[in-house]
Motif scaffolding. Sequence first.
Motif, PDB file in Angstrom:
ATOM      1  N   ARG A   2       3.755   2.349   9.043  1.00  0.00           N
ATOM      2  CA  ARG A   2       3.703   3.382   8.005  1.00  0.00           C
ATOM      3  C   ARG A   2       2.357   4.109   8.013  1.00  0.00           C
ATOM      4  NH1 ARG A   2       7.061   5.831   7.252  1.00  0.00           N
ATOM      5  NH2 ARG A   2       6.431   6.506   5.179  1.00  0.00           N
ATOM      6  N   THR A  54       1.557   8.444   8.967  1.00  0.00           N
ATOM      7  CA  THR A  54       0.887   9.456   8.135  1.00  0.00           C
ATOM      8  C   THR A  54       0.019  10.402   8.958  1.00  0.00           C
ATOM      9  OG1 THR A  54      -1.029   8.016   7.724  1.00  0.00           O
ATOM     10  CG2 THR A  54       0.835   7.837   6.195  1.00  0.00           C
ATOM     11  N   THR A  75      10.656   5.369  -6.618  1.00  0.00           N
ATOM     12  CA  THR A  75      10.742   6.543  -5.747  1.00  0.00           C
ATOM     13  C   THR A  75      10.482   7.827  -6.515  1.00  0.00           C
ATOM     14  OG1 THR A  75      12.366   5.425  -4.337  1.00  0.00           O
ATOM     15  CG2 THR A  75      12.223   7.817  -4.158  1.00  0.00           C
ATOM     16  N   GLY A 123       6.900   8.371  -7.477  1.00  0.00           N
ATOM     17  CA  GLY A 123       6.125   8.932  -6.371  1.00  0.00           C
ATOM     18  C   GLY A 123       6.385  10.410  -6.165  1.00  0.00           C
ATOM     19  N   ILE A 124       7.656  10.820  -6.274  1.00  0.00           N
ATOM     20  CA  ILE A 124       7.985  12.231  -6.150  1.00  0.00           C
ATOM     21  C   ILE A 124       7.309  13.032  -7.258  1.00  0.00           C
ATOM     22  CG2 ILE A 124       9.880  13.906  -6.270  1.00  0.00           C
ATOM     23  CD1 ILE A 124      11.661  11.786  -4.992  1.00  0.00           C
ATOM     24  N   LYS A 127      -0.893  12.836  -1.796  1.00  0.00           N
ATOM     25  CA  LYS A 127       0.565  12.710  -1.757  1.00  0.00           C
ATOM     26  C   LYS A 127       1.003  11.735  -0.668  1.00  0.00           C
ATOM     27  CE  LYS A 127       4.884  13.683  -2.524  1.00  0.00           C
ATOM     28  NZ  LYS A 127       5.581  13.094  -3.687  1.00  0.00           N
ATOM     29  N   VAL A 128       0.395  11.832   0.501  1.00  0.00           N
ATOM     30  CA  VAL A 128       0.748  10.934   1.606  1.00  0.00           C
ATOM     31  C   VAL A 128       0.407   9.490   1.265  1.00  0.00           C
ATOM     32  CG1 VAL A 128       0.143  10.300   3.973  1.00  0.00           C
ATOM     33  CG2 VAL A 128       0.625  12.687   3.408  1.00  0.00           C
ATOM     34  N   ASN A 144       2.922   8.150  -1.252  1.00  0.00           N
ATOM     35  CA  ASN A 144       4.180   7.827  -0.573  1.00  0.00           C
ATOM     36  C   ASN A 144       4.051   6.548   0.244  1.00  0.00           C
ATOM     37  OD1 ASN A 144       5.693   9.950  -1.549  1.00  0.00           O
ATOM     38  ND2 ASN A 144       5.121  11.331   0.104  1.00  0.00           N
ATOM     39  N   ILE A 153       4.201   3.633  -2.110  1.00  0.00           N
ATOM     40  CA  ILE A 153       5.581   3.442  -2.575  1.00  0.00           C
ATOM     41  C   ILE A 153       6.421   2.799  -1.484  1.00  0.00           C
ATOM     42  CG2 ILE A 153       7.682   4.687  -3.229  1.00  0.00           C
ATOM     43  CD1 ILE A 153       5.874   6.633  -4.730  1.00  0.00           C
ATOM     44  N   ASP A 154       6.272   3.266  -0.239  1.00  0.00           N
ATOM     45  CA  ASP A 154       7.020   2.667   0.862  1.00  0.00           C
ATOM     46  C   ASP A 154       6.697   1.187   1.009  1.00  0.00           C
ATOM     47  OD1 ASP A 154       8.256   5.003   1.405  1.00  0.00           O
ATOM     48  OD2 ASP A 154       6.984   5.563   3.106  1.00  0.00           O
ATOM     49  N   TYR A 161       8.330  -0.929  -1.648  1.00  0.00           N
ATOM     50  CA  TYR A 161       9.744  -1.221  -1.424  1.00  0.00           C
ATOM     51  C   TYR A 161       9.942  -2.611  -0.821  1.00  0.00           C
ATOM     52  CZ  TYR A 161      10.877   3.755  -2.063  1.00  0.00           C
ATOM     53  OH  TYR A 161      11.053   5.010  -2.551  1.00  0.00           O
TER      54      TYR A 161
END
Length: 313
Positions: free
Chosen positions: A8, A12, A241, A244-245, A293-294, A297, A300-301, A304
């Motif tokens: 991950r 990026t 999710t 994060g959005i 933002k990256v 994300n 958040i990933d 999960y």
Amino acid sequence: MTAYIIRRLFATLPVMAVVALFVFFLLRLAPGDPAAIIAGDDATTEAIEAVRMKLGLDRPLVEQFVVWVWALLQGDLGVSIFSNLPVTRLMAQRVEPTIALTLSTLVVAVSLAIPIGVVAAWKARKLVDRVVMGFAVLGFAMPVFVLAYVLIYFFAVQWQLLPVQGYQPMSAGLWPFVESLILPSVALGVTYMALIARITRASMLEVLQQDYIRTANAKGLATDRVLLLHALKNASVPIVTVIGIGIALLISGVVITETVFNIPGLGRLTVDAVLKRDYPIVQGLILVFAGVKVVVNLIIDISYAFLDPRIRY
């Protein structure tokens, strides 16, 4: 887990490279010339060209891009065209109000939206559910600046309960600091809260129909225990999710909110830099916003994998 995180992280890098590429060339191709702004309205063509040469804007775009990327790799975001100050210094001067506004909005919105969404799912198709969904639709549809002006009119102008605009740092005292953030946080957070509440309700409704929830209810477990420990935990992936959005909504909303409430943050700096065509500041700010933002994300990933271990595979 380690291999998943490393993959991950490497994913990026191309994202940031594409962002840097688009930011640089789109700014150069957009209408407007900072050299003409600096030279003044009455400047001759020769004077404007002299300014362009001084700023290095007369070089080919590819050469400008290579020079900018090389400086970027060394941690240099450039120097402002108008103030001759380093972009990193200008951003450091403005970052506190933006972080304070973003965090306060995030805390308020998430802490209110998730309970509201859970209650709406629990009382589905009842009055509480209809009220919550009506608020969610209205909140998501109303522009941030419209709500901001409505709040200013009533709470600041008519009732004089809160300041109209401005920002007070923490060093000025806790209450002045909080007082200056209430209206902008509410104006910015309503849209975000409406989005989270709707997704929480939808995710909870799906989970509440599962067999293990029926079994838990049949065993006589307390309602709060079923909702929080069983249902909400298993409905958390879509909720995380959308949180994060929503960070992207906050980043774009900060620009408008800080302008309306005259908060000297990164959003206000962005507006001023765009109006002046100050390329280094705009490029640096967009890269920072994209990087945030990256990173969000990425977090958040990774989360999960803890919320649902099957995802890492």
